[in-house]
Design a protein around this motif. Structure first.
Motif, PDB file in Angstrom:
ATOM      1  N   GLN A  47     -45.278  32.050  57.236  1.00  0.00           N
ATOM      2  CA  GLN A  47     -44.055  32.800  56.976  1.00  0.00           C
ATOM      3  C   GLN A  47     -43.900  32.978  55.478  1.00  0.00           C
ATOM      4  O   GLN A  47     -43.879  32.017  54.721  1.00  0.00           O
ATOM      5  CB  GLN A  47     -42.838  32.053  57.541  1.00  0.00           C
ATOM      6  CG  GLN A  47     -42.935  31.735  59.021  1.00  0.00           C
ATOM      7  CD  GLN A  47     -42.937  32.963  59.925  1.00  0.00           C
ATOM      8  OE1 GLN A  47     -42.868  34.083  59.435  1.00  0.00           O
ATOM      9  NE2 GLN A  47     -43.030  32.760  61.215  1.00  0.00           N
ATOM     10  N   THR A  73     -45.453  41.390  60.821  1.00  0.00           N
ATOM     11  CA  THR A  73     -44.324  40.782  60.119  1.00  0.00           C
ATOM     12  C   THR A  73     -43.198  41.777  59.887  1.00  0.00           C
ATOM     13  O   THR A  73     -43.411  42.992  59.825  1.00  0.00           O
ATOM     14  CB  THR A  73     -44.764  40.222  58.760  1.00  0.00           C
ATOM     15  OG1 THR A  73     -45.305  41.293  57.968  1.00  0.00           O
ATOM     16  CG2 THR A  73     -45.806  39.143  58.921  1.00  0.00           C
ATOM     17  N   ARG A  74     -42.013  41.213  59.737  1.00  0.00           N
ATOM     18  CA  ARG A  74     -40.847  41.981  59.317  1.00  0.00           C
ATOM     19  C   ARG A  74     -39.980  41.055  58.471  1.00  0.00           C
ATOM     20  O   ARG A  74     -39.553  40.011  58.939  1.00  0.00           O
ATOM     21  CB  ARG A  74     -40.055  42.495  60.516  1.00  0.00           C
ATOM     22  CG  ARG A  74     -38.777  43.248  60.128  1.00  0.00           C
ATOM     23  CD  ARG A  74     -38.088  43.849  61.321  1.00  0.00           C
ATOM     24  NE  ARG A  74     -38.891  44.903  61.931  1.00  0.00           N
ATOM     25  CZ  ARG A  74     -38.513  45.592  63.009  1.00  0.00           C
ATOM     26  NH1 ARG A  74     -37.352  45.328  63.585  1.00  0.00           N
ATOM     27  NH2 ARG A  74     -39.301  46.526  63.500  1.00  0.00           N
ATOM     28  N   ASN A  75     -39.752  41.463  57.229  1.00  0.00           N
ATOM     29  CA  ASN A  75     -38.991  40.638  56.286  1.00  0.00           C
ATOM     30  C   ASN A  75     -39.605  39.243  56.110  1.00  0.00           C
ATOM     31  O   ASN A  75     -38.899  38.248  55.975  1.00  0.00           O
ATOM     32  CB  ASN A  75     -37.541  40.504  56.740  1.00  0.00           C
ATOM     33  CG  ASN A  75     -36.823  41.839  56.781  1.00  0.00           C
ATOM     34  OD1 ASN A  75     -37.066  42.709  55.947  1.00  0.00           O
ATOM     35  ND2 ASN A  75     -35.947  42.013  57.768  1.00  0.00           N
ATOM     36  N   GLY A  76     -40.944  39.190  56.137  1.00  0.00           N
ATOM     37  CA  GLY A  76     -41.637  37.929  55.921  1.00  0.00           C
ATOM     38  C   GLY A  76     -41.768  37.048  57.141  1.00  0.00           C
ATOM     39  O   GLY A  76     -42.355  35.965  57.049  1.00  0.00           O
ATOM     40  N   SER A  77     -41.236  37.469  58.269  1.00  0.00           N
ATOM     41  CA  SER A  77     -41.274  36.647  59.478  1.00  0.00           C
ATOM     42  C   SER A  77     -42.264  37.238  60.484  1.00  0.00           C
ATOM     43  O   SER A  77     -42.267  38.458  60.710  1.00  0.00           O
ATOM     44  CB  SER A  77     -39.891  36.566  60.123  1.00  0.00           C
ATOM     45  OG  SER A  77     -38.978  35.919  59.264  1.00  0.00           O
ATOM     46  N   THR A 102     -43.816  38.094  64.072  1.00  0.00           N
ATOM     47  CA  THR A 102     -43.302  38.367  65.402  1.00  0.00           C
ATOM     48  C   THR A 102     -43.582  37.186  66.325  1.00  0.00           C
ATOM     49  O   THR A 102     -44.540  36.435  66.118  1.00  0.00           O
ATOM     50  CB  THR A 102     -43.940  39.638  65.985  1.00  0.00           C
ATOM     51  OG1 THR A 102     -43.465  39.836  67.324  1.00  0.00           O
ATOM     52  CG2 THR A 102     -45.455  39.515  66.032  1.00  0.00           C
ATOM     53  N   ASN A 132     -41.377  33.769  53.834  1.00  0.00           N
ATOM     54  CA  ASN A 132     -40.120  33.282  53.292  1.00  0.00           C
ATOM     55  C   ASN A 132     -39.840  31.836  53.663  1.00  0.00           C
ATOM     56  O   ASN A 132     -38.706  31.380  53.609  1.00  0.00           O
ATOM     57  CB  ASN A 132     -38.950  34.156  53.783  1.00  0.00           C
ATOM     58  CG  ASN A 132     -38.891  34.222  55.311  1.00  0.00           C
ATOM     59  OD1 ASN A 132     -39.694  33.576  55.992  1.00  0.00           O
ATOM     60  ND2 ASN A 132     -37.957  35.003  55.829  1.00  0.00           N
TER      61      ASN A 132
END
Length: 326
Positions: free
Chosen positions: A223, A143-147, A149, A225
């Protein structure tokens, strides 16, 4: 009769039963377990939302049902899914720990799968440690910023590795506890880690397949977010159906002993196991129906329903209290 043939194949996974560990070792392991579950409860209380509750219930029910399905590996041994890494990758480490604690506690209390005194060790080995690997090692890599890959190959590699590593961590902890209970380290560690290195491959493949399935079909569920309400009742119903169908396949589980049971037989400490002080639905069967496929299926469905209800009750209790001040 066909049902007798199926009944002979019912061999469910053996968690650490009472007697395998010396009483002081089993009781001592409750301390880190209680601390970890307490911290996890506090963290989940501060972040619990409407989207997470049905997903936690579905995850708990699915992992419970999946653990009933032993799969065969080489050497006349079987393994079963732990699910802790999968739960934490999807839900986060703290919610994953709560889910796994509920699963393992229900297995011991209702189905006499794993000892009551040894429950602290079982929760720590199969729940706390595995969720920590999924939540704090695999999830940040995905993940990056809640998302999440979108690289499917990377997802498969990371989740498969986390699944395998979670099994090895649980096996290593169990081995250490057995050694502290006066079993020879030179025999226990190689035997346990050798068998579970193979079982971990199955865990890794199943974890990767499950995460890829969610990423492909319902990426909003994993996710961090995603807007609230994207899961809801529909996800709960679909997940409950999947868990129930999984439980219905329990009579086809591998008849071979699981990794810990095989090592106990080979090393010679299987006789240490003590019987449970009471029996409710022992070995995932309905007592008056005997060891039949129908008995196992109904017991599994009861477990799925109770698991869903337990998670909802816990969620309601957590929501009834305001988050603690930092």
């Amino acid at each position: 009769m066909w049902w007798q043939w199926i009944a002979e194949r019912i061999t469910l996974g053996l968690h650490i039963p009472d007697g395998f560990l010396h009483a002081p070792v089993a009781l001592l392991w409750w301390l880190p377990t209680v601390i970890a579950v307490g911290v996890a409860t506090r963290a989940v209380r501060q972040s619990l939302d409407d989207r997470a509750v049905p997903l936690m219930g579905v995850m708990a029910a699915f992992i419970f049902a999946a653990q009933m399905l032993n799969f065969p590996i080489a050497g006349g041994t079987s393994g079963h899914v732990l699910g802790g890494a999968f739960a934490a990758i999807v839900l986060g480490p703290w919610a994953g720990m709560i889910v796994m604690t509920c699963v393992i506690a229900l297995q011991a209390i209702l189905f006499q799968d794993g000892g009551i005194v040894a429950m602290g060790a079982n929760i720590f080995n199969m729940g706390i440690a595995t969720a920590a690997i999924g939540g704090w090692i695999a999830r940040p890599l995905l993940t990056r910023n809640g998302s999440f890959t979108t690289n499917r190959l990377w997802i498969a590699m990371v989740t498969a590795g986390a699944g395998w590593l979670s099994v090895m961590a649980a096996a290593a902890l169990t081995s250490a506890q057995l050694v502290l209970s006066d079993l020879p380290a030179a025999i226990v560690f190689p035997a346990m880690l050798g068998v579970h290195a193979v079982i971990g491959i199955g865990e890794g493949l199943i974890t990767a397949a499950a995460v890829l399935f969610l990423v492909t079909t319902r990426p909003d569920l994993i996710q961090a977010n995603a807007p609230a309400g994207t899961s809801g009742a529909r996800v709960a119903v679909i997940g409950l159906i999947i868990a129930a169908v999984t439980a219905a396949f329990a009579p086809l589980a591998s008849p071979d002993p699981d990794g810990l049971e095989r090592i106990a037989e080979d090393v010679g400490f299987i006789e240490r196991a003590t019987d449970a002080p009471y029996h409710m639905l022992p070995d995932y069967t309905i007592p008056w129906l005997g060891e039949t496929p129908l008995s196992t299926i109904l017991a599994g469905l009861i477990g799925v329903a109770v698991m869903i209800g337990l998670i909802w009750v816990i969620a309601a209790l957590l929501r009834s209290r305001p988050p603690a001040r930092s």
